[in-house]
Design a protein around this motif. Structure first.
Motif, PDB file in Angstrom:
ATOM      1  N   THR A 150      14.676  14.475  28.932  1.00  0.00           N
ATOM      2  CA  THR A 150      15.046  13.066  28.939  1.00  0.00           C
ATOM      3  C   THR A 150      14.297  12.368  30.070  1.00  0.00           C
ATOM      4  OG1 THR A 150      17.230  13.590  28.072  1.00  0.00           O
ATOM      5  CG2 THR A 150      16.972  11.451  29.136  1.00  0.00           C
ATOM      6  N   TYR A 151      13.711  11.237  29.745  1.00  0.00           N
ATOM      7  CA  TYR A 151      13.012  10.403  30.725  1.00  0.00           C
ATOM      8  C   TYR A 151      13.581   8.991  30.667  1.00  0.00           C
ATOM      9  CZ  TYR A 151       9.198  13.874  30.721  1.00  0.00           C
ATOM     10  OH  TYR A 151       8.439  15.011  30.806  1.00  0.00           O
ATOM     11  N   THR A 152      13.440   8.268  31.769  1.00  0.00           N
ATOM     12  CA  THR A 152      13.796   6.854  31.804  1.00  0.00           C
ATOM     13  C   THR A 152      12.521   6.034  31.904  1.00  0.00           C
ATOM     14  OG1 THR A 152      15.915   7.319  32.864  1.00  0.00           O
ATOM     15  CG2 THR A 152      15.057   5.072  33.074  1.00  0.00           C
ATOM     16  N   LEU A 153      12.412   5.040  31.039  1.00  0.00           N
ATOM     17  CA  LEU A 153      11.300   4.099  31.073  1.00  0.00           C
ATOM     18  C   LEU A 153      11.848   2.741  31.494  1.00  0.00           C
ATOM     19  CD1 LEU A 153       9.712   4.809  27.552  1.00  0.00           C
ATOM     20  CD2 LEU A 153       9.236   6.002  29.678  1.00  0.00           C
ATOM     21  N   ASN A 154      11.105   2.048  32.326  1.00  0.00           N
ATOM     22  CA  ASN A 154      11.428   0.668  32.676  1.00  0.00           C
ATOM     23  C   ASN A 154      10.301  -0.195  32.125  1.00  0.00           C
ATOM     24  OD1 ASN A 154      13.912   0.907  34.251  1.00  0.00           O
ATOM     25  ND2 ASN A 154      12.641   2.094  35.642  1.00  0.00           N
ATOM     26  N   LEU A 155      10.499  -0.699  30.915  1.00  0.00           N
ATOM     27  CA  LEU A 155       9.460  -1.448  30.225  1.00  0.00           C
ATOM     28  C   LEU A 155       9.579  -2.928  30.572  1.00  0.00           C
ATOM     29  CD1 LEU A 155       9.732   0.406  26.813  1.00  0.00           C
ATOM     30  CD2 LEU A 155       8.090   0.813  28.655  1.00  0.00           C
ATOM     31  N   THR A 156       8.438  -3.523  30.892  1.00  0.00           N
ATOM     32  CA  THR A 156       8.436  -4.927  31.295  1.00  0.00           C
ATOM     33  C   THR A 156       7.944  -5.800  30.153  1.00  0.00           C
ATOM     34  OG1 THR A 156       6.197  -4.782  32.230  1.00  0.00           O
ATOM     35  CG2 THR A 156       8.048  -4.335  33.718  1.00  0.00           C
ATOM     36  N   LEU A 157       8.506  -6.992  30.096  1.00  0.00           N
ATOM     37  CA  LEU A 157       8.140  -7.961  29.072  1.00  0.00           C
ATOM     38  C   LEU A 157       7.949  -9.321  29.717  1.00  0.00           C
ATOM     39  CD1 LEU A 157      10.655  -6.020  27.839  1.00  0.00           C
ATOM     40  CD2 LEU A 157       9.775  -7.097  25.775  1.00  0.00           C
ATOM     41  N   SER A 158       7.177 -10.156  29.050  1.00  0.00           N
ATOM     42  CA  SER A 158       6.958 -11.531  29.493  1.00  0.00           C
ATOM     43  C   SER A 158       7.220 -12.459  28.321  1.00  0.00           C
ATOM     44  CB  SER A 158       5.512 -11.731  29.972  1.00  0.00           C
ATOM     45  OG  SER A 158       5.234 -10.887  31.064  1.00  0.00           O
ATOM     46  N   LYS A 159       7.767 -13.613  28.633  1.00  0.00           N
ATOM     47  CA  LYS A 159       8.010 -14.608  27.590  1.00  0.00           C
ATOM     48  C   LYS A 159       6.806 -15.535  27.556  1.00  0.00           C
ATOM     49  CE  LYS A 159      11.949 -16.919  25.684  1.00  0.00           C
ATOM     50  NZ  LYS A 159      13.280 -17.445  25.958  1.00  0.00           N
ATOM     51  N   ILE A 160       6.108 -15.513  26.424  1.00  0.00           N
ATOM     52  CA  ILE A 160       4.904 -16.318  26.241  1.00  0.00           C
ATOM     53  C   ILE A 160       5.112 -17.178  25.001  1.00  0.00           C
ATOM     54  CG2 ILE A 160       2.415 -16.246  25.821  1.00  0.00           C
ATOM     55  CD1 ILE A 160       2.464 -13.437  27.180  1.00  0.00           C
ATOM     56  N   ASN A 161       5.022 -18.496  25.186  1.00  0.00           N
ATOM     57  CA  ASN A 161       5.246 -19.430  24.077  1.00  0.00           C
ATOM     58  C   ASN A 161       6.556 -19.151  23.353  1.00  0.00           C
ATOM     59  OD1 ASN A 161       2.772 -20.738  24.576  1.00  0.00           O
ATOM     60  ND2 ASN A 161       1.683 -19.266  23.283  1.00  0.00           N
TER      61      ASN A 161
END
Length: 183
Positions: A150-161
């Motif tokens: 088991t791994y933990t990912l911290n995925l980043t997102l950006s709000k574009i338009n």
């Protein structure tokens, strides 16, 4: 006529509401991970590029076997969204994934090889180390892998338009998805 207008208006409202419900950081991460599980053509093209551009020195048979291993890894990947944090136009989605522990398998294969360097299993006809035989051994061991991690990912997102877009994942996160992360 009033009922017809009301029904059409309700349908339009519902459809717009559903679209905004699909535009969340969590939904974008789910879409991303589902592409792996479904073995989306975009994901398989990326896998082909990694195999072709990497320093694997695979034979064509080894390349095909390795690709099948990764496809199994993707299909059997499971995940749980743990947390979504939104700060303006930026978001982080913490997700826990479970994959086959290929890193452990490769470490075990290397340990076995180092303890058995004189074995005929790893030597060619000339009595010298044969990298093809060693790679065949590692792939065979990967095919036998049952242990999961088991791994933990911290995925980043950006709000574009007004749309949430997943930022490029880190190499460490990609290695975790492949079960090859060496912590």
């Amino acid at each position: 006529m009033k009922k017809f207008v009301l029904v059409v208006f309700s349908l339009l409202f519902f459809m717009c509401g559903c679209d905004s419900m699909m535009n969340t950081p969590t939904k974008r991460v789910e879409e991303f991970l589902n592409k792996y599980q479904r073995q989306d053509s975009e994901i398989l093209t990326q896998l082909d590029n990694v195999i072709n551009e990497g320093n694997y020195n695979f034979t064509s048979t080894q390349s095909d076997s390795y690709k099948e291993l990764m496809k199994k890894q993707y299909k059997d990947l499971t995940y749980t969204i743990k947390q979504e944090t939104i700060d303006g136009n930026d978001a982080i989605v913490q997700v826990e994934i479970e994959v086959y522990d290929f890193n452990k398998t490769l470490n075990d294969a290397e340990s076995y090889y180092l303890a058995n360097t004189d074995s005929a299993d790893f030597k060619g006809e000339n009595g010298e180390f044969d990298s093809t035989k060693y790679m065949d051994y590692k792939i065979k061991k990967l095919e036998e892998t049952k242990d999961r991690i088991t791994y933990t990912l911290n995925l980043t997102l950006s709000k574009i338009n007004k749309e949430w877009v997943l930022n490029n994942i880190t190499e460490a996160d990609r290695q975790k998805i492949h079960g090859l992360y060496n912590s």
